[in-house]
Design a protein around this motif. Structure first.
Motif: not given
Length: 557
Positions: A208-212, A214-228, A238-245
């Motif tokens: 589950v990715g929650v974007r803080p 002030g964080m850019s979309v690009q930085a958020f996606q890079a953080g999700l890839q690192e979490m994976q 990872v069976a599924a990824t759910i993103v909350q903007g």
């Protein structure tokens, strides 16, 4: 004697009355949300238990009409659960998702078999069944799900990997469906799907990715890839990824996570940020799954990677410091009073007992870590007296430090394409061909963005190896899209150290995996940097000559 015998007989029959009443009421119990229903409505719902459907019919038109009449009177959806003999086993008020059967009550068949129950439900709207209801169908392995609205109905059954939905069709037409043949085909498809696939030993989680804010979309996606990659390094998939903007997880997203967990058979949820103890407790209650935040995931990876006694010691200290702050978030689990000698009178809660035990263990581990620090300090003093220069390898995790270390010293340190593959510091003597003075090359643990404070505090003894080095080689993975962000993260971590570490050289690694534009950008940004490909042994001679030049200058000064 005859009176005693008669009295005993009466007592025996009186003792059977509660059992008889329980058996009589067991077949009339209603489930779901019964608030607001009148006694007449409850009696009509209980009479549904008397219906017996033909075994070869999915549902009769008469029974569908009866269910719709009850729904019209109560203005609430109704679910009736029927086995393959046509017996009504359960009557509930609500949607299929709201009235799902506890898994321990369903028959336990093999992985390719269905449960033998089907759900006949009504809907207040003429729409098709929701994704939540269809997910419940797959999770509970029902034979079929029928959704009735007036004279029309949808019906669905489990396929090999997902549901199969048909309709809308007339209720009379649905009663003529050859559903038993369809049922046999569905079970055969599920068995064929499950037979050749071996059960994976890897744990499956939902990310589950929650974007803080002030964080850019690009930085958020890079953080999700690192979490994976962190999840993969921990030995899970990872069976599924759910993103909350938004910065908070709303009620709708919580339902999405819960449904994804049921659909994929997952009971662990990993969040891309740190959570407070209260948030973990509330989320576990809402999701009905175990919740793991980023810090706990990194601690788990460190616990797996620790090989030496010193590494295990520091990891245990970090885990206990993390756990100590989360005892208050465990709710009633640690609120009961203790028992036995020494706990009379006012008593002592399990929370206080657990906290004291952890604090004692932390104090003991800190003493051992201090002894470890003193031991390493003595080793560094011996090298200093012998005038042996020390060079340390630093960098972001998975930058290739261990691979470069092995290539320079011909060591056999474990190196792998995963985050935090190396945890314990390793030192080897490096002899350069053009200089008689050997140097000591030290490989250390990699850094990561937002390094957990508990790990930073626990690994002070290891990080001191960097503060005492005469030169630091900052290894950067140039093939990573966010290599400039990695440089900034490592420089920020080095600035936190006391005393400030020695001069640092930038060494770009994996240059064989980048294009000319990236290479030119790195050269313009860092004109004095060195460029190598440790795995392919490219640029190592240039690095050695640079070290010889630095060694001449260091010995002269």
């Amino acid at each position: 004697m005859e009176k005693l015998a008669a009295t005993a007989g009466i007592d025996y029959y009186l003792s059977l009355i509660p059992h008889i009443l329980w058996l009589r009421l067991a077949g009339t119990r209603l489930y779901g949300d019964l608030r607001g229903l009148k006694p007449g409505h409850l009696r009509q719902l209980q009479r549904l238990y008397r219906v017996r459907l033909p075994q070869d019919v999915l549902m009769t038109p008469e029974f569908a009409q009866r269910l719709w009449q009850v729904t019209t009177l109560t203005e609430m959806p109704v679910c009736v659960y029927v086995n393959r003999r046509g017996q009504v086993l359960r009557v509930a008020v609500g949607t299929p998702e709201q009235t799902r059967v506890p898994l321990y009550e369903l028959p336990r068949y093999g992985a390719g078999r269905l449960s033998g129950w089907r759900c006949l439900s009504t809907r207040l709207s003429p729409d098709a069944p929701t994704v939540a209801d269809l997910t419940t169908l797959m999770e509970q392995r029902w034979d079929a799900l029928v959704s009735i609205h007036d004279r029309w109905a949808y019906w669905a059954y489990p396929g090999a990997t997902t549901w199969v939905l048909q309709g809308p069709v007339a209720v009379a037409t649905l009663a003529q469906e050859g559903w038993l043949a369809q049922l046999q085909q569905a079970e055969q498809a599920r068995q064929e799907e499950s037979t050749p696939v071996e059960e994976s030993s890897q744990q499956r989680v939902i990310l589950v990715g929650v974007r803080p804010v002030g964080m850019s979309v690009q930085a958020f996606q890079a953080g999700l890839q690192e979490m994976q990659r962190l999840i993969t390094s921990a030995g899970a998939t990872v069976a599924a990824t759910i993103v909350q903007g938004r910065p908070e997880l709303g009620a709708g997203k919580i339902q999405d996570v819960r449904r994804a967990g049921r659909l994929h058979g997952v009971n662990v949820v990993v969040f891309n940020g740190d959570l407070s103890p209260a948030q973990v407790r509330n989320l576990e209650q809402e999701l009905e799954m175990r919740v793991v935040d980023r810090t706990e995931l990194i601690l788990d990876i460190f616990a797996q990677r620790a090989r030496s006694q010193a590494g295990k010691l520091q990891v245990e200290l970090a885990q206990l410091q993390y756990r100590l702050t989360r005892l208050t978030g465990q709710g009633q689990a640690l609120s009961r009073l203790g028992g036995g000698i020494g706990t009379r009178g006012p008593g002592e809660t399990r929370l206080e007992t657990e906290r004291r035990a952890i604090q004692r263990r932390i104090a003991h581990l800190k003493k051992q870590v201090e002894q470890l620090r003193q031991h390493r300090e003595r080793l560094r003093q011996q090298r200093y007296r012998r005038q042996i220069p020390t060079v340390g390898l630093v960098g972001y995790t998975n930058a290739g430090k261990s691979t470069l270390f092995n290539a320079l010293t011909r060591a056999d340190v474990y190196a792998s394409d995963q985050l935090f593959a190396t945890l314990d510091p390793t030192s080897r003597r490096l002899v350069l061909a053009d200089h008689p003075q050997p140097i000591v090359l030290t490989d250390t643990v990699g850094f990561i963005e937002n390094l957990p404070p508990t790990l930073w505090d626990a690994f002070q003894a290891t990080l001191e190896e960097l503060t005492e080095a005469d030169l630091l080689l900052h290894v950067v993975d140039l093939s990573h899209p966010n290599w400039r962000g990695h440089i900034h993260t490592v420089e920020t971590c080095l600035a936190r150290m006391t005393p400030v570490p020695a001069p640092t050289w930038i060494v770009f690694n994996k240059i064989d995996q980048v294009d000319s534009e990236t290479l030119e950008l790195a050269r313009r940004s860092y004109p004095r940097a060195l460029y190598v490909a440790a795995r392919e042994r490219i640029g190592l001679d240039t690095l050695r000559r640079a070290l010889v030049g630095w060694l001449h200058h260091a010995m002269a000064s």
